[in-house]
Design a protein around this motif. Structure first.
Motif, short mmCIF file in Angstrom:
data_model
loop_
_atom_site.label_atom_id
_atom_site.label_comp_id
_atom_site.label_asym_id
_atom_site.label_seq_id
_atom_site.Cartn_x
_atom_site.Cartn_y
_atom_site.Cartn_z
N VAL A 1 115.41 120.44 -92.38
CA VAL A 1 114.57 121.26 -91.51
C VAL A 1 113.35 121.76 -92.29
CG1 VAL A 1 114.45 123.32 -90.05
CG2 VAL A 1 116.59 122.01 -90.19
N ASP A 2 112.20 121.74 -91.64
CA ASP A 2 110.99 122.29 -92.24
C ASP A 2 110.18 122.99 -91.15
OD1 ASP A 2 109.09 122.92 -94.15
OD2 ASP A 2 108.95 120.87 -94.93
N TYR A 3 109.31 123.90 -91.56
CA TYR A 3 108.47 124.66 -90.65
C TYR A 3 107.02 124.57 -91.11
CZ TYR A 3 112.96 126.74 -89.36
OH TYR A 3 114.26 126.93 -88.97
N VAL A 4 106.13 124.32 -90.18
CA VAL A 4 104.70 124.32 -90.49
C VAL A 4 103.99 125.17 -89.45
CG1 VAL A 4 104.73 122.07 -91.65
CG2 VAL A 4 104.33 122.17 -89.18
N ILE B 1 105.03 125.92 -85.49
CA ILE B 1 105.12 127.24 -84.90
C ILE B 1 103.96 128.11 -85.37
CG2 ILE B 1 107.65 127.17 -84.70
CD1 ILE B 1 107.81 128.86 -87.24
N LYS B 2 103.83 129.28 -84.74
CA LYS B 2 102.94 130.29 -85.28
C LYS B 2 103.69 131.01 -86.41
CE LYS B 2 100.21 131.07 -81.13
NZ LYS B 2 98.99 130.50 -81.72
N ALA C 1 104.47 125.98 -80.89
CA ALA C 1 103.57 127.08 -81.25
C ALA C 1 102.97 127.78 -80.05
CB ALA C 1 102.43 126.55 -82.14
N GLY C 2 103.23 127.28 -78.83
CA GLY C 2 102.64 127.88 -77.64
C GLY C 2 103.14 129.28 -77.38
N ALA D 1 108.61 121.48 -77.17
CA ALA D 1 109.79 122.31 -77.40
C ALA D 1 110.52 122.65 -76.11
CB ALA D 1 109.40 123.60 -78.12
N ASP D 2 109.79 122.73 -75.00
CA ASP D 2 110.39 123.22 -73.76
C ASP D 2 110.69 122.11 -72.75
OD1 ASP D 2 107.75 122.64 -73.35
OD2 ASP D 2 107.19 124.57 -72.51
#
Length: 299
Positions: free
Chosen positions: A74-77, A52-53, A10-11, A120-121
């Motif tokens: 896969v999921d996204y929050v 993530i944003k 989310a950064g 993530a990075d």
């Protein structure tokens, strides 16, 4: 039940200058996240959850959904500033997100199995994922968590000093504390850190945290309680951040949980500045050439 991989993505990447989470580093434009998920699937993870944003959602889905379909769930929050979800009615002004420990709370409604958290990075390497799966499936309990310990000599940058969380480990291999060393670098073949204008040596294999943590879902309730306290205590500090190491430090010092420091000899590398990109690309290129990864990761 297979464990879950929770990815902190989310950064805003202000120092890097763009969304480095979805920047291409591999020979076919693969992101660092691609290599993380590839290793995680190979190691035995059953689900990946991206933090993530919300405005990033379409970009992430376009990049990852097609290549991961049929390979892993896969999921996204979303990490957001809404404090009412934590029972905080007061309006608190923020200049930036609340930090990594606040971010993992975004996954509390979709993760019901043991899980690990990564950046993530950061490139961690297969060995770390395999050891984490082994821990999460055979050793993890609501009072026994873990952290992957990297050898500090394999985490340094050629482009200047770095900050590292140096792990103090007891005789049983459990974490006693993490001490943040904010200026670590190599000098004449020796690793040193600076403090109060003095230099102190560190051995090459000193274990450090690179934000690779293993938990059970019980940590969500603990973290939520801690966050409510942290938010109210820091409501007049708009830059204060609630980091994951604070969870580890609190649980260890209060004897609520232990954290096994799982050692890995993998090389770590990551990206902070644009200048890091060619180095990371070269590292991945070498791993492709030596057969660690296929040229086309998701063929």
């Amino acid at each position: 039940m297979k464990p879950t991989l929770l990815i902190l993505a989310a950064g805003m990447a202000s120092r890097y200058g763009s969304m480095k989470q979805i920047d291409g580093f591999g020979p076919n434009g693969e992101t660092i996240i691609d290599y993380s998920i590839y290793d995680a699937i190979k190691a035995g993870f059953g689900k990946v959850v991206f933090i993530i944003k919300e405005e990033f959602l379409d970009n992430f889905r376009a990049i990852f959904d097609p290549k991961l379909k049929g390979r892993i769930e896969v999921d996204y929050v979303f990490q957001n500033f809404d404090l009412k979800q934590f029972g905080i009615e007061e309006e608190i002004y923020r200049e930036k997100p609340w930090g990594t420990a606040h971010a993992i709370l975004s996954g509390r409604n979709v993760i019901k199995e043991p899980f690990c958290v990564i950046n993530a990075d950061d490139f961690y390497g297969f060995d770390a994922y395999k050891k984490m799966v082994d821990f999460l499936t055979s050793e993890a309990t609501d009072s026994n968590y873990s952290i992957i310990g990297y050898e500090i000599g394999k985490t340094l940058s050629d482009f200047g000093a770095v900050s590292r969380g140096v792990c103090k480990v007891d005789e049983s291999g459990n974490l006693e504390e993490i001490v943040e060393r904010t200026k670590v670098y190599q000098e004449n073949g020796t690793i040193v850190y600076e403090e109060d204008d003095k230099k102190y040596p560190l051995s090459f294999d000193t274990p450090v945290s690179m934000n690779f943590w293993g938990f059970t879902p019980a940590v969500f309730k603990i973290t939520e309680d801690m966050f409510r306290t942290f938010a109210m205590e820091n409501k007049d500090k708009p830059k204060a951040e609630f980091f994951i190491p604070l969870i580890g430090e609190t649980l260890v010092k209060s004897n609520i949980a232990t954290f096994k420091v799982v050692p890995t000899s993998n090389q770590w590398f990551g990206v902070t500045y644009k200048e890091d990109k060619p180095f990371v690309q070269d590292c991945i290129d070498q791993l492709v050439k030596n057969g660690t990864y296929p040229t086309k990761l998701w063929s």
